[in-house]
Design a protein around this motif. Structure first.
Motif, PDB file in Angstrom:
ATOM      1  N   ILE A 111      36.544  44.540  42.926  1.00 52.19           N
ATOM      2  CA  ILE A 111      37.630  45.012  42.156  1.00 52.19           C
ATOM      3  C   ILE A 111      36.833  45.497  40.586  1.00 52.19           C
ATOM      4  N   THR A 164      35.950  48.963  40.658  1.00 51.61           N
ATOM      5  CA  THR A 164      37.145  49.869  40.537  1.00 51.61           C
ATOM      6  C   THR A 164      37.729  49.927  39.138  1.00 51.61           C
ATOM      7  N   SER A 165      37.927  48.748  38.553  1.00 54.01           N
ATOM      8  CA  SER A 165      38.444  48.550  37.222  1.00 54.01           C
ATOM      9  C   SER A 165      37.507  49.190  36.230  1.00 54.01           C
ATOM     10  N   THR A 175      39.891  44.863  33.271  1.00 56.05           N
ATOM     11  CA  THR A 175      38.692  44.318  34.294  1.00 56.05           C
ATOM     12  C   THR A 175      38.744  42.708  34.449  1.00 56.05           C
ATOM     13  N   PHE A 235      42.374  42.167  36.090  1.00 53.97           N
ATOM     14  CA  PHE A 235      42.428  42.540  37.521  1.00 53.97           C
ATOM     15  C   PHE A 235      41.485  41.748  38.569  1.00 53.97           C
ATOM     16  N   GLY A 236      40.096  41.290  37.692  1.00 53.51           N
ATOM     17  CA  GLY A 236      39.311  40.210  38.544  1.00 53.51           C
ATOM     18  C   GLY A 236      39.997  39.039  38.702  1.00 53.51           C
ATOM     19  N   GLY A 288      42.572  39.204  41.607  1.00 52.46           N
ATOM     20  CA  GLY A 288      41.985  39.173  42.833  1.00 52.46           C
ATOM     21  C   GLY A 288      41.355  37.955  43.041  1.00 52.46           C
ATOM     22  N   SER A 303      40.781  42.350  48.266  1.00 51.35           N
ATOM     23  CA  SER A 303      39.849  43.233  47.304  1.00 51.35           C
ATOM     24  C   SER A 303      40.388  44.758  47.307  1.00 51.35           C
ATOM     25  N   VAL A 326      43.882  45.247  45.742  1.00 52.91           N
ATOM     26  CA  VAL A 326      44.002  45.119  44.256  1.00 52.91           C
ATOM     27  C   VAL A 326      43.363  46.157  43.982  1.00 52.91           C
ATOM     28  N   SER A 327      42.115  46.582  44.351  1.00 53.65           N
ATOM     29  CA  SER A 327      41.361  47.837  43.917  1.00 53.65           C
ATOM     30  C   SER A 327      42.197  49.157  43.699  1.00 53.65           C
TER      31      SER A 327
END
Length: 140
Positions: free
Chosen positions: A63, A66-67, A82, A85-86, A89, A132, A135-136
């Motif tokens: 994640i 990707t972010s 980041t 989103f982390g 996740g 993961s 979300v990614s």
């Protein structure tokens, strides 16, 4: 030269954020499983616990990767994205763990730290990686 220094600064900030999210992932897995996770893995050599933690760390790493990879042009906005989103996740992995626990017999956390290999750890690890990936994919 200033481009290199700027890049090093950004990499350091993203790296520090990534490490914080990984540490939160360790705490999450430790919270969801009985006993001390560090003892389970390093002293008892529990492969179930190691696979569970590894899948969570790989998932969070994916994640964060990707972010960062799809980050905004604005550095501050990229860091916030980041982090957001982390954390999402981590929350989603925790929710998925609780859902799997609800639909399976016994207590999933206790099953996953049994000394003997158990197939439930593969299901839970796959769930971590699937969350993961979802979300990614939503980041890109």
């Amino acid at each position: 030269m200033s481009d290199i220094l700027n890049g090093l600064g950004r990499a350091s900030a993203y790296g520090a954020l990534g490490v914080v999210l990984l540490i939160l992932g360790i705490f999450l897995v430790d919270l969801l499983t009985p006993g001390k996770l560090g003892r389970q893995i390093w002293e008892d050599r529990n492969r179930n616990a190691a696979l569970l933690l590894s899948s969570a760390l790989l998932g969070i790493g994916g994640i964060v990767f990707t972010s960062i990879w799809t980050t905004y042009d604005n550095f501050g906005k990229g860091l916030v994205s980041t982090a957001a989103f982390g954390l999402l996740g981590l929350v989603m992995m925790g929710v998925a763990f609780l859902v799997v626990d609800l639909v399976t017999p016994g207590k999933l956390g206790a099953t996953l730290v049994e000394p003997e290999p158990h197939p439930a750890v593969w299901v839970t690890a796959s769930c971590n990686l699937a969350v993961s990936a979802i979300v990614s994919a939503s980041i890109a």
